[in-house]
Design a protein around this motif. Structure first.
Motif, mmCIF file in Angstrom:
data_model
loop_
_atom_site.group_PDB
_atom_site.id
_atom_site.type_symbol
_atom_site.label_atom_id
_atom_site.label_comp_id
_atom_site.label_asym_id
_atom_site.label_seq_id
_atom_site.Cartn_x
_atom_site.Cartn_y
_atom_site.Cartn_z
ATOM 1 N N ALA A 164 -9.014 -5.575 -5.659
ATOM 2 C CA ALA A 164 -9.260 -6.183 -4.350
ATOM 3 C C ALA A 164 -10.113 -5.272 -3.482
ATOM 4 N N LYS A 165 -9.856 -3.983 -3.547
ATOM 5 C CA LYS A 165 -10.632 -3.050 -2.735
ATOM 6 C C LYS A 165 -12.079 -2.960 -3.220
ATOM 7 N N LEU A 166 -12.286 -3.037 -4.518
ATOM 8 C CA LEU A 166 -13.646 -3.020 -5.040
ATOM 9 C C LEU A 166 -14.389 -4.300 -4.667
ATOM 10 N N ARG A 167 -13.698 -5.428 -4.713
ATOM 11 C CA ARG A 167 -14.349 -6.685 -4.306
ATOM 12 C C ARG A 167 -14.728 -6.644 -2.831
ATOM 13 N N ALA A 168 -13.884 -6.015 -2.017
ATOM 14 C CA ALA A 168 -14.208 -5.885 -0.592
ATOM 15 C C ALA A 168 -15.456 -5.022 -0.401
ATOM 16 N N ASP B 46 -10.187 3.920 -2.833
ATOM 17 C CA ASP B 46 -9.038 3.228 -2.254
ATOM 18 C C ASP B 46 -8.998 3.313 -0.739
ATOM 19 N N THR B 47 -9.673 4.294 -0.150
ATOM 20 C CA THR B 47 -9.716 4.427 1.315
ATOM 21 C C THR B 47 -11.132 4.193 1.835
ATOM 22 N N TYR B 48 -11.981 3.616 0.999
ATOM 23 C CA TYR B 48 -13.403 3.538 1.329
ATOM 24 C C TYR B 48 -13.676 2.738 2.589
ATOM 25 N N GLN B 49 -12.927 1.665 2.839
ATOM 26 C CA GLN B 49 -13.211 0.815 4.004
ATOM 27 C C GLN B 49 -13.048 1.575 5.310
#
Length: 319
Positions: free
Chosen positions: A79-83, A128-131
């Motif tokens: 989910a985080k990669l898709r974001a 995992d904390t990229y956003q």
């Protein structure tokens, strides 16, 4: 040994002990519960590859990494990669989904930008904390664009950042690795943009240790250190750059309490906001350690003006 030296050494020992105890507790748990997600091989680009070619290939690699994570039952990572893909519109110069991950994203148009800010993050910045990291880059890009449309921001997660609670965050090993990646990237970035574009390095927390070890060419005109634990150098003049070196710290930043000592390769020495370091001071406002790039803050405005070259050194006073 003078009394003040004994006091500094005692503070450092207490800090190291606390970090080692916490690391001993945290790392076995995190290692057991967070196995690496599978990922495709990172794309290696030739020097002749254009920015658009890199964007296309990196986005495809990111999409494949998301698919592989989902197939492996790593729904949260997927989910985080898709974001990160932002519906297929994101511009990544590079992406590597292995381990904690690396990614270099461009916000703005490199082809026309004559002012480019390169954000270098600190500890615990991963895929995992990229956003969280990207939110700061986006806030800066929007602030720059409002005043100077021919500007771009590069969110450079190009090294394996240390954990905040770890032994690696106390030494320069990860920073040295990061500097070896950052220096050639800056040269590559110069080739991808218009001739004569100005680059500014904006270096947060442990990222300031990375920047302080990075040799820079003439394209880098400014280096801003904020929320810094120190650099390992005694003075700004000792850094391997001819750029103007700035330093700032928010009044609520907890890093002020970190002992600014260096013993047997542990710790980072002189506080960059100390007048003795010799950096140009900028107003970082009242924020905390994670607030420097929040919209509407004094620190964001100050950093934007450094990127745009609208803050003259004669206007700055040492902290």
């Amino acid at each position: 040994m003078p009394p003040h030296a004994n006091s500094r050494s005692a503070r450092l020992r207490r800090t190291l002990l606390a970090g080692l105890i916490a690391a001993a507790v945290v790392f076995p748990v995190s290692a057991a519960t967070s196995p690496d997600a599978p990922a495709p091989q990172a794309v290696r680009f030739s020097q002749s590859a254009s920015a658009s070619e890199r964007y296309t290939a990196s986005l495809a690699n990111l999409g494949e990494a998301a698919r592989m994570a989902a197939d492996a039952g790593r729904a949260d990572r997927a989910a985080k990669l898709r974001a990160m893909r932002a519906g297929g519109t994101a511009r990544f110069l590079s992406f590597d989904g292995h381990g904690t991950g690396r990614a270099v994203e461009v916000l703005g148009d490199l082809a026309t930008a004559d002012r480019v800010a390169v954000l270098v993050p600190g500890s615990d910045t991963t895929l995992d904390t990229y956003q969280r990291f990207r939110a700061g880059a986006l806030a800066l890009q929007q602030r720059l664009q409002a005043e100077h449309p021919r500007s771009a921001v590069v969110a450079w997660l190009g090294y394996d950042t240390p954990g905040t609670v770890s032994t690696t965050v106390l030494t320069a090993t990860r920073a040295d690795d990061g500097a070896r990646e950052l220096a050639p990237f800056l040269e590559e970035l110069r080739r991808l943009g218009p001739s004569g574009a100005h680059q500014a390095l904006l270096c947060h927390s442990y990222g300031s240790v990375v920047c302080a070890r990075t040799g820079t060419g003439p394209a880098v005109t400014d280096m801003a250190l904020f929320g810094s634990p120190g650099t390992g150098a005694d003075t700004a003049a000792g850094l391997p750059t001819r750029a103007r070196v700035w330093a700032g710290r928010g009044s609520d930043d907890w890093i002020e309490g970190v002992p600014h000592v260096r013993v047997a390769g542990v710790g980072f020495g002189v506080d960059p906001v100390d007048p003795a370091f010799g950096a140009l001071a900028f107003d970082a406002g009242t924020g905390g350690h994670s607030d420097y790039l929040r919209p509407g803050t004094t620190s964001l405005d100050s950093l934007a003006r450094i990127v745009l070259g609208t803050t003259a050194p004669t206007e700055a006073s040492h902290a």
